[in-house]
Design an enzyme around this catalytic site. Structure first.
Site, PDB file in Angstrom:
ATOM      1  N   GLY A  37     -19.694  14.048   0.992  1.00 40.21           N
ATOM      2  CA  GLY A  37     -19.945  14.073   2.439  1.00 40.21           C
ATOM      3  C   GLY A  37     -21.110  15.009   2.788  1.00 40.21           C
ATOM      4  N   GLY A  62     -26.766  12.202  -3.856  1.00 42.84           N
ATOM      5  CA  GLY A  62     -27.119  10.801  -3.606  1.00 42.84           C
ATOM      6  C   GLY A  62     -25.947  10.056  -3.001  1.00 42.84           C
ATOM      7  N   VAL A  64     -24.404   6.701  -2.710  1.00 41.98           N
ATOM      8  CA  VAL A  64     -24.586   5.432  -3.435  1.00 41.98           C
ATOM      9  C   VAL A  64     -24.538   4.198  -2.539  1.00 41.98           C
ATOM     10  CG1 VAL A  64     -23.745   6.323  -5.660  1.00 41.98           C
ATOM     11  CG2 VAL A  64     -22.121   5.227  -4.073  1.00 41.98           C
ATOM     12  N   ASN A  91     -19.879   5.420 -11.540  1.00 41.25           N
ATOM     13  CA  ASN A  91     -18.478   5.818 -11.441  1.00 41.25           C
ATOM     14  C   ASN A  91     -18.021   6.019  -9.994  1.00 41.25           C
ATOM     15  OD1 ASN A  91     -15.925   7.338 -12.216  1.00 41.25           O
ATOM     16  ND2 ASN A  91     -17.108   8.996 -11.305  1.00 41.25           N
ATOM     17  N   ALA A  92     -18.960   6.276  -9.094  1.00 42.14           N
ATOM     18  CA  ALA A  92     -18.563   6.601  -7.712  1.00 42.14           C
ATOM     19  C   ALA A  92     -17.774   5.448  -7.102  1.00 42.14           C
ATOM     20  CB  ALA A  92     -19.818   6.867  -6.873  1.00 42.14           C
ATOM     21  N   ASP A  97      -6.798   1.625   1.034  1.00 47.57           N
ATOM     22  CA  ASP A  97      -5.701   0.693   0.782  1.00 47.57           C
ATOM     23  C   ASP A  97      -4.988   0.260   2.053  1.00 47.57           C
ATOM     24  OD1 ASP A  97      -6.346   1.118  -1.858  1.00 47.57           O
ATOM     25  OD2 ASP A  97      -4.469   2.122  -2.396  1.00 47.57           O
ATOM     26  N   PHE A 151      -1.139  -5.174  -4.874  1.00 45.05           N
ATOM     27  CA  PHE A 151      -0.647  -5.185  -3.490  1.00 45.05           C
ATOM     28  C   PHE A 151      -1.336  -4.051  -2.722  1.00 45.05           C
ATOM     29  CE2 PHE A 151       2.145  -4.139  -0.022  1.00 45.05           C
ATOM     30  CZ  PHE A 151       2.793  -5.319   0.330  1.00 45.05           C
ATOM     31  N   TYR A 156     -10.453  -3.460  -2.710  1.00 52.29           N
ATOM     32  CA  TYR A 156     -10.769  -2.733  -3.954  1.00 52.29           C
ATOM     33  C   TYR A 156     -10.752  -3.674  -5.161  1.00 52.29           C
ATOM     34  CZ  TYR A 156     -10.267   1.220  -7.285  1.00 52.29           C
ATOM     35  OH  TYR A 156     -10.422   2.139  -8.295  1.00 52.29           O
TER      36      TYR A 156
HETATM   37  N1  CAA Z   1       4.735  -6.282  -4.020  1.00 53.07           N
HETATM   38  C1  CAA Z   1       5.329  -6.945  -3.002  1.00 53.07           C
HETATM   39  N2  CAA Z   1       5.685  -6.361  -1.863  1.00 53.07           N
HETATM   40  C2  CAA Z   1       5.456  -5.057  -1.748  1.00 53.07           C
HETATM   41  C3  CAA Z   1       4.838  -4.304  -2.766  1.00 53.07           C
HETATM   42  C4  CAA Z   1       4.483  -4.983  -3.941  1.00 53.07           C
HETATM   43  N3  CAA Z   1       3.899  -4.332  -4.965  1.00 53.07           N
HETATM   44  N4  CAA Z   1       4.706  -3.040  -2.347  1.00 53.07           N
HETATM   45  C5  CAA Z   1       5.231  -2.980  -1.113  1.00 53.07           C
HETATM   46  N5  CAA Z   1       5.692  -4.193  -0.766  1.00 53.07           N
HETATM   47  C6  CAA Z   1       6.350  -4.572   0.491  1.00 53.07           C
HETATM   48  C7  CAA Z   1       7.522  -3.668   0.787  1.00 53.07           C
HETATM   49  O1  CAA Z   1       8.669  -4.114   0.133  1.00 53.07           O
HETATM   50  C8  CAA Z   1       7.614  -3.778   2.290  1.00 53.07           C
HETATM   51  O2  CAA Z   1       8.211  -5.009   2.604  1.00 53.07           O
HETATM   52  P1  CAA Z   1       9.097  -5.193   3.933  1.00 53.07           P
HETATM   53  O3  CAA Z   1       8.144  -4.952   5.069  1.00 53.07           O
HETATM   54  O4  CAA Z   1       9.579  -6.588   3.830  1.00 53.07           O
HETATM   55  O5  CAA Z   1      10.160  -4.142   3.815  1.00 53.07           O
HETATM   56  C9  CAA Z   1       6.152  -3.870   2.679  1.00 53.07           C
HETATM   57  O6  CAA Z   1       5.439  -4.365   1.555  1.00 53.07           O
HETATM   58  C10 CAA Z   1       5.589  -2.492   2.994  1.00 53.07           C
HETATM   59  O7  CAA Z   1       4.850  -2.667   4.057  1.00 53.07           O
HETATM   60  P2  CAA Z   1       4.299  -1.440   4.839  1.00 53.07           P
HETATM   61  O8  CAA Z   1       3.677  -1.987   6.068  1.00 53.07           O
HETATM   62  O9  CAA Z   1       5.318  -0.366   4.952  1.00 53.07           O
HETATM   63  O10 CAA Z   1       3.256  -0.917   3.834  1.00 53.07           O
HETATM   64  P3  CAA Z   1       1.896  -0.290   4.167  1.00 53.07           P
HETATM   65  O11 CAA Z   1       0.955  -1.349   4.612  1.00 53.07           O
HETATM   66  O12 CAA Z   1       2.059   0.916   5.004  1.00 53.07           O
HETATM   67  O13 CAA Z   1       1.498   0.277   2.748  1.00 53.07           O
HETATM   68  C11 CAA Z   1       0.240   0.299   0.822  1.00 53.07           C
HETATM   69  C12 CAA Z   1       0.988  -0.539   1.839  1.00 53.07           C
HETATM   70  C13 CAA Z   1      -0.480   1.506   1.443  1.00 53.07           C
HETATM   71  C14 CAA Z   1      -0.823  -0.581   0.219  1.00 53.07           C
HETATM   72  C15 CAA Z   1       1.233   0.787  -0.230  1.00 53.07           C
HETATM   73  O14 CAA Z   1       1.978  -0.308  -0.687  1.00 53.07           O
HETATM   74  C16 CAA Z   1       0.547   1.409  -1.414  1.00 53.07           C
HETATM   75  O15 CAA Z   1       0.109   2.537  -1.380  1.00 53.07           O
HETATM   76  N6  CAA Z   1       0.468   0.672  -2.542  1.00 53.07           N
HETATM   77  C17 CAA Z   1      -0.173   1.137  -3.742  1.00 53.07           C
HETATM   78  C18 CAA Z   1      -1.607   0.732  -3.741  1.00 53.07           C
HETATM   79  C19 CAA Z   1      -2.257   1.187  -5.028  1.00 53.07           C
HETATM   80  O16 CAA Z   1      -1.756   0.984  -6.116  1.00 53.07           O
HETATM   81  N7  CAA Z   1      -3.428   1.807  -4.918  1.00 53.07           N
HETATM   82  C20 CAA Z   1      -4.095   2.319  -6.062  1.00 53.07           C
HETATM   83  C21 CAA Z   1      -4.889   3.515  -5.661  1.00 53.07           C
HETATM   84  S1  CAA Z   1      -5.547   4.360  -7.068  1.00 53.07           S
HETATM   85  C22 CAA Z   1      -6.731   3.371  -7.589  1.00 53.07           C
HETATM   86  O17 CAA Z   1      -7.115   2.419  -6.957  1.00 53.07           O
HETATM   87  C23 CAA Z   1      -7.347   3.728  -8.910  1.00 53.07           C
HETATM   88  C24 CAA Z   1      -7.283   2.585  -9.820  1.00 53.07           C
HETATM   89  O18 CAA Z   1      -8.307   1.988 -10.072  1.00 53.07           O
HETATM   90  C25 CAA Z   1      -6.003   2.223 -10.456  1.00 53.07           C
END
Ligand code: CAA
Length: 250
Positions: A37, A62, A64, A91-92, A97, A151, A156
């Site tokens: 930032g 920089g 990106v 890498n940046a 989500d 999910f 991303y």
């Molecule tokens: N599959 C199916 N349904 C799912 C689920 C999944 N994997 N995860 C959650 N749900 C469902 C829940 O059961 C819930 O269903 P109901 O509404 O029927 O109860 C619903 O989805 C949840 O909805 P919300 O509105 O409460 O969820 P949200 O929109 O607030 O949050 C989210 C969603 C923020 C994406 C959260 O699920 C989350 O953080 N998921 C993980 C995302 C993730 O893995 N990110 C990686 C970051 S690190 C990275 O990206 C580095 C890398 O390269 C690996």
């Protein structure tokens, strides 16, 4: 032979720090690209931390997402090192989500711009120099979630999958010029990015990883240094190296 120069974008971050250190351990002259930032003091403090641990790593600002800023970053690297970039680690990256049904255009655009447009901006500035020298390494950091989808990560997963298409196309264009282009696809690694995920979801994800744990940044850094190794890496190009504890096997 003069020391080869490596630029790691997002170099002061969770994965970036380990990538910088592993490349320095492998004997390269490393510059960490940073945005933070626009917080230059934070980058300087990071540099001091590295120094305390015995690492002489320079820093270059920089953004990106911005072509002009990338050009300025490369100019800074050249000024600092007196040479041109031999190794570029793109890498940046960022996450914004959320379920697609609730995703805003801003969430989509920010992620695509930072994670994918950045490949164009940075690589375009260094690729001709590598080709002219007859040696170069481009390493693009993608994600297991490009390979398997996730999910809450339509933005991303799309950007990170795009990275590997870019890798494979560019790898073919420069293969005969001594330049390799590869993707590294980390799984869930212990960084601030993963720490942002709700604990309950982290636990669910971890339970699905065959190795039974999140990865370490060092494990990604070491893969990057392997891809730059003179003896080992000349014949690896257009590859997608998975480092994910078995979370996705392709
Ligand atoms: N599959 C199916 N349904 C799912 C689920 C999944 N994997 N995860 C959650 N749900 C469902 C829940 O059961 C819930 O269903 P109901 O509404 O029927 O109860 C619903 O989805 C949840 O909805 P919300 O509105 O409460 O969820 P949200 O929109 O607030 O949050 C989210 C969603 C923020 C994406 C959260 O699920 C989350 O953080 N998921 C993980 C995302 C993730 O893995 N990110 C990686 C970051 S690190 C990275 O990206 C580095 C890398 O390269 C690996």
């Amino acid at each position: 032979m003069s020391q080869k120069i490596a630029l790691v974008t997002g170099g002061t971050g969770g994965l970036g720090t380990s990538i910088c250190r592993e490349l320095a351990d492998a004997g390269f002259r490393v510059v960490a690209g940073y945005n933070s930032g626009g917080n230059h003091d934070k980058a300087k403090a990071w540099q001091e931390e590295q120094k305390k641990d015995g690492y002489d790593i320079q820093v270059a600002y920089g953004d990106v997402t911005n072509a002009e800023s990338c050009a300025q970053c490369i100019a800074t690297v050249e000024e600092l090192t007196g040479g041109t970039v031999d190794i570029l680690v793109n890498n940046a990256g960022i996450t914004r989500d959320g379920q697609f049904k609730k995703m805003s255009w801003e969430q989509w655009d920010e992620v695509l711009t930072a994670n994918l447009d950045s490949m164009f901006h940075m690589t375009r500035l260094v690729i001709n120099g590598m080709v002219d020298k007859g040696w170069g390494r481009v390493i693009n950091i993608s994600s297991v979630n490009a390979q398997k989808g996730q999910f809450g990560q339509c933005n991303y997963s799309a950007a990170k999958a795009g990275i590997h298409g870019f890798t494979k196309a560019l790898a073919q264009e420069v293969a005969r010029k001594g330049v390799t282009v590869n993707t590294v696809s980390p799984g869930y690694i212990k960084t601030a990015m993963v720490a942002k995920i709700a604990q309950e979801i982290q636990d669910q994800i971890c339970a699905g990883i065959p190795v039974g744990r999140f990865g370490t940044p060092e494990e990604i850094g070491r893969m990057c240094s392997f891809l730059c190794d003179e003896q080992a890496s000349g014949y690896i190009t257009g590859a997608d190296m998975s480092v994910n504890g078995g979370l996705h096997m392709s």
